[in-house]
Scaffold this motif. Structure first.
Motif, PDB file in Angstrom:
ATOM      1  N   SER A   1       4.942  64.153  11.016  1.00 13.97           N
ATOM      2  CA  SER A   1       6.336  63.812  10.733  1.00 13.97           C
ATOM      3  C   SER A   1       7.294  64.640  11.576  1.00 13.97           C
ATOM      4  CB  SER A   1       6.634  64.028   9.239  1.00 13.97           C
ATOM      5  OG  SER A   1       7.974  63.725   8.947  1.00 13.97           O
ATOM      6  N   GLU A   2       7.013  65.945  11.707  1.00 11.84           N
ATOM      7  CA  GLU A   2       7.865  66.816  12.515  1.00 11.84           C
ATOM      8  C   GLU A   2       7.847  66.399  13.985  1.00 11.84           C
ATOM      9  OE1 GLU A   2      10.027  69.283  11.698  1.00 11.84           O
ATOM     10  OE2 GLU A   2       9.652  68.512   9.671  1.00 11.84           O
ATOM     11  N   LYS A   3       6.673  66.049  14.478  1.00  7.02           N
ATOM     12  CA  LYS A   3       6.563  65.608  15.874  1.00  7.02           C
ATOM     13  C   LYS A   3       7.357  64.314  16.103  1.00  7.02           C
ATOM     14  CE  LYS A   3       3.828  68.843  17.418  1.00  7.02           C
ATOM     15  NZ  LYS A   3       4.335  69.829  18.410  1.00  7.02           N
ATOM     16  N   GLN A   4       7.275  63.410  15.128  1.00  6.14           N
ATOM     17  CA  GLN A   4       8.011  62.155  15.250  1.00  6.14           C
ATOM     18  C   GLN A   4       9.524  62.413  15.266  1.00  6.14           C
ATOM     19  OE1 GLN A   4       6.544  59.812  11.986  1.00  6.14           O
ATOM     20  NE2 GLN A   4       4.691  59.190  13.074  1.00  6.14           N
ATOM     21  N   LYS A   5       9.991  63.341  14.426  1.00  4.45           N
ATOM     22  CA  LYS A   5      11.418  63.677  14.387  1.00  4.45           C
ATOM     23  C   LYS A   5      11.872  64.303  15.706  1.00  4.45           C
ATOM     24  CE  LYS A   5      11.616  64.356   9.382  1.00  4.45           C
ATOM     25  NZ  LYS A   5      11.683  65.360   8.295  1.00  4.45           N
ATOM     26  N   GLU A   6      11.021  65.183  16.250  1.00  6.70           N
ATOM     27  CA  GLU A   6      11.336  65.809  17.546  1.00  6.70           C
ATOM     28  C   GLU A   6      11.441  64.754  18.639  1.00  6.70           C
ATOM     29  OE1 GLU A   6       8.372  68.758  18.306  1.00  6.70           O
ATOM     30  OE2 GLU A   6       8.913  69.973  16.557  1.00  6.70           O
ATOM     31  N   ARG A   7      10.515  63.786  18.628  1.00  4.37           N
ATOM     32  CA  ARG A   7      10.523  62.725  19.629  1.00  4.37           C
ATOM     33  C   ARG A   7      11.780  61.866  19.500  1.00  4.37           C
ATOM     34  NH1 ARG A   7       6.121  60.564  18.181  1.00  4.37           N
ATOM     35  NH2 ARG A   7       4.796  62.003  19.314  1.00  4.37           N
ATOM     36  N   GLU A   8      12.152  61.553  18.272  1.00  5.07           N
ATOM     37  CA  GLU A   8      13.357  60.749  18.048  1.00  5.07           C
ATOM     38  C   GLU A   8      14.611  61.492  18.511  1.00  5.07           C
ATOM     39  OE1 GLU A   8      13.247  59.892  13.912  1.00  5.07           O
ATOM     40  OE2 GLU A   8      11.558  58.480  14.085  1.00  5.07           O
ATOM     41  N   THR A   9      14.644  62.811  18.275  1.00  3.49           N
ATOM     42  CA  THR A   9      15.783  63.621  18.707  1.00  3.49           C
ATOM     43  C   THR A   9      15.889  63.631  20.226  1.00  3.49           C
ATOM     44  OG1 THR A   9      15.585  65.056  16.756  1.00  3.49           O
ATOM     45  CG2 THR A   9      16.851  65.921  18.619  1.00  3.49           C
ATOM     46  N   GLU A  10      14.742  63.767  20.889  1.00  4.78           N
ATOM     47  CA  GLU A  10      14.730  63.766  22.357  1.00  4.78           C
ATOM     48  C   GLU A  10      15.186  62.417  22.913  1.00  4.78           C
ATOM     49  OE1 GLU A  10      14.165  66.186  24.628  1.00  4.78           O
ATOM     50  OE2 GLU A  10      14.199  67.532  22.894  1.00  4.78           O
ATOM     51  N   GLU A  11      14.760  61.344  22.296  1.00  6.82           N
ATOM     52  CA  GLU A  11      15.150  60.000  22.747  1.00  6.82           C
ATOM     53  C   GLU A  11      16.652  59.786  22.579  1.00  6.82           C
ATOM     54  OE1 GLU A  11      12.699  57.350  20.562  1.00  6.82           O
ATOM     55  OE2 GLU A  11      10.896  57.738  21.771  1.00  6.82           O
ATOM     56  N   LYS A  12      17.217  60.298  21.487  1.00  2.00           N
ATOM     57  CA  LYS A  12      18.663  60.185  21.275  1.00  2.00           C
ATOM     58  C   LYS A  12      19.444  60.961  22.325  1.00  2.00           C
ATOM     59  CE  LYS A  12      18.506  59.358  16.281  1.00  2.00           C
ATOM     60  NZ  LYS A  12      18.797  59.924  14.954  1.00  2.00           N
ATOM     61  N   LYS A  13      18.938  62.135  22.679  1.00  2.00           N
ATOM     62  CA  LYS A  13      19.561  62.953  23.732  1.00  2.00           C
ATOM     63  C   LYS A  13      19.550  62.231  25.069  1.00  2.00           C
ATOM     64  CE  LYS A  13      18.625  67.559  21.793  1.00  2.00           C
ATOM     65  NZ  LYS A  13      17.867  68.814  21.973  1.00  2.00           N
ATOM     66  N   LYS A  14      18.414  61.596  25.391  1.00  3.40           N
ATOM     67  CA  LYS A  14      18.290  60.863  26.646  1.00  3.40           C
ATOM     68  C   LYS A  14      19.254  59.675  26.672  1.00  3.40           C
ATOM     69  CE  LYS A  14      13.442  62.040  27.528  1.00  3.40           C
ATOM     70  NZ  LYS A  14      12.045  61.525  27.566  1.00  3.40           N
ATOM     71  N   ASP A  15      19.391  58.993  25.538  1.00  4.80           N
ATOM     72  CA  ASP A  15      20.310  57.853  25.451  1.00  4.80           C
ATOM     73  C   ASP A  15      21.745  58.291  25.641  1.00  4.80           C
ATOM     74  OD1 ASP A  15      18.281  56.069  25.016  1.00  4.80           O
ATOM     75  OD2 ASP A  15      18.454  56.086  22.824  1.00  4.80           O
ATOM     76  N   LYS A  16      22.093  59.456  25.102  1.00  3.91           N
ATOM     77  CA  LYS A  16      23.445  59.980  25.248  1.00  3.91           C
ATOM     78  C   LYS A  16      23.768  60.283  26.710  1.00  3.91           C
ATOM     79  CE  LYS A  16      24.756  62.003  20.825  1.00  3.91           C
ATOM     80  NZ  LYS A  16      25.101  63.255  20.113  1.00  3.91           N
ATOM     81  N   LYS A  17      22.769  60.869  27.391  1.00  3.59           N
ATOM     82  CA  LYS A  17      22.955  61.209  28.794  1.00  3.59           C
ATOM     83  C   LYS A  17      23.153  59.956  29.647  1.00  3.59           C
ATOM     84  CE  LYS A  17      20.447  65.627  28.931  1.00  3.59           C
ATOM     85  NZ  LYS A  17      19.276  66.339  29.462  1.00  3.59           N
ATOM     86  N   LYS A  18      22.384  58.898  29.312  1.00  4.43           N
ATOM     87  CA  LYS A  18      22.518  57.646  30.063  1.00  4.43           C
ATOM     88  C   LYS A  18      23.898  57.020  29.872  1.00  4.43           C
ATOM     89  CE  LYS A  18      17.600  56.382  29.984  1.00  4.43           C
ATOM     90  NZ  LYS A  18      16.619  55.429  29.463  1.00  4.43           N
ATOM     91  N   LYS A  19      24.438  57.123  28.670  1.00  8.28           N
ATOM     92  CA  LYS A  19      25.726  56.517  28.365  1.00  8.28           C
ATOM     93  C   LYS A  19      26.905  57.322  28.936  1.00  8.28           C
ATOM     94  CE  LYS A  19      24.096  54.267  24.179  1.00  8.28           C
ATOM     95  NZ  LYS A  19      24.177  54.211  22.706  1.00  8.28           N
ATOM     96  N   SER A  20      26.687  58.645  29.114  1.00  3.31           N
ATOM     97  CA  SER A  20      27.790  59.510  29.587  1.00  3.31           C
ATOM     98  C   SER A  20      27.942  59.462  31.106  1.00  3.31           C
ATOM     99  CB  SER A  20      27.558  60.941  29.128  1.00  3.31           C
ATOM    100  OG  SER A  20      26.325  61.430  29.638  1.00  3.31           O
TER     101      SER A  20
END
Length: 215
Positions: A196-215
């Motif tokens: 569960s912790e690994k999945q949360k970390e992966r989701e957090t990283e994906e959100k960060k990447k999406d933010k960078k793409k949009k900015s």
């Protein structure tokens, strides 16, 4: 007290071998309606039901709908369930006896996300059969452990009257089995927490990447 513990042990071991007999090819490779799904599960898993609960459904329509609602099971296509749905339901059936719905969802989500209806690589049916094949190979070791523990405990409490000794041996055997279950359940829960912790970390990283793409 007249409980033939050895006879019960032999009966359970016979059932234990049947647990791993439902292979992917034993599951209809056609889409099934809900009534057909519950009928199949009843026919294949009825022997696992505890004495006195034989009238209860193995899996009810409400259960299956709740599994889909809670993302344990991918939604059916036009109210029909595939062979892969059936395999996931078999996993859920075994897990639900000792894991919470939330734990099962955490455990199964990567499996269904990656391998459900996967046509370009490893399929869910191959994973399913591989797991059950490995389980079958370990079955003899499990049987030996159950019999060794029973044999060892059978020689205990020889200083007390026979009827008392029978109960104390039964109680001790159940305690040994319970300790084993308790420890393994703790291990399973800890591994699921790590997943569960690994999945949360992966989701957090994906959100960060999406933010960078949009900015």
């Amino acid at each position: 007290m007249n409980i033939d513990t050895e006879a019960v042990l032999n009966e359970v071991i016979d059932k234990m071998r049947d647990i791993l007999k439902i292979r992917a090819n034993d599951i209809p490779n056609i889409e099934l309606y809900m009534d057909q799904v519950t009928t199949f599960m009843d026919e294949k898993l009825r022997y696992t039901v505890r004495t006195g609960e034989s009238e209860e459904k193995i899996l009810t329509k409400t259960m299956i709908n709740n599994y889909a609602k809670n993302d344990l099971l991918p939604p059916p296509y036009k109210k029909k369930y595939s062979r892969e749905h059936m395999m996931v339901l078999i996993f859920v059936y075994y897990f639900k006896s000792f894991l919470t719905i939330n734990d099962i969802q955490i455990l199964l989500q990567p499996l269904t996300d990656t391998y459900f209806s996967n046509e370009s690589g490893l399929g869910l049916d191959e994973i399913y059969d591989a797991i059950f094949d490995m389980g079958a190979e370990r079955m003899q070791t499990l049987e030996n452990n159950l019999r060794d523990s029973f044999s060892w405990i059978s020689n205990s409490f020889e200083e007390v009257p026979q009827e008392e000794a029978e109960y104390l041996r039964l109680f001790t055997y159940i305690c040994f089995l319970s300790y084993d279950i308790f420890v393994k359940k703790m291990l399973i829960e800890q591994l699921i927490d790590e997943l569960s912790e690994k999945q949360k970390e992966r989701e957090t990283e994906e959100k960060k990447k999406d933010k960078k793409k949009k900015s």
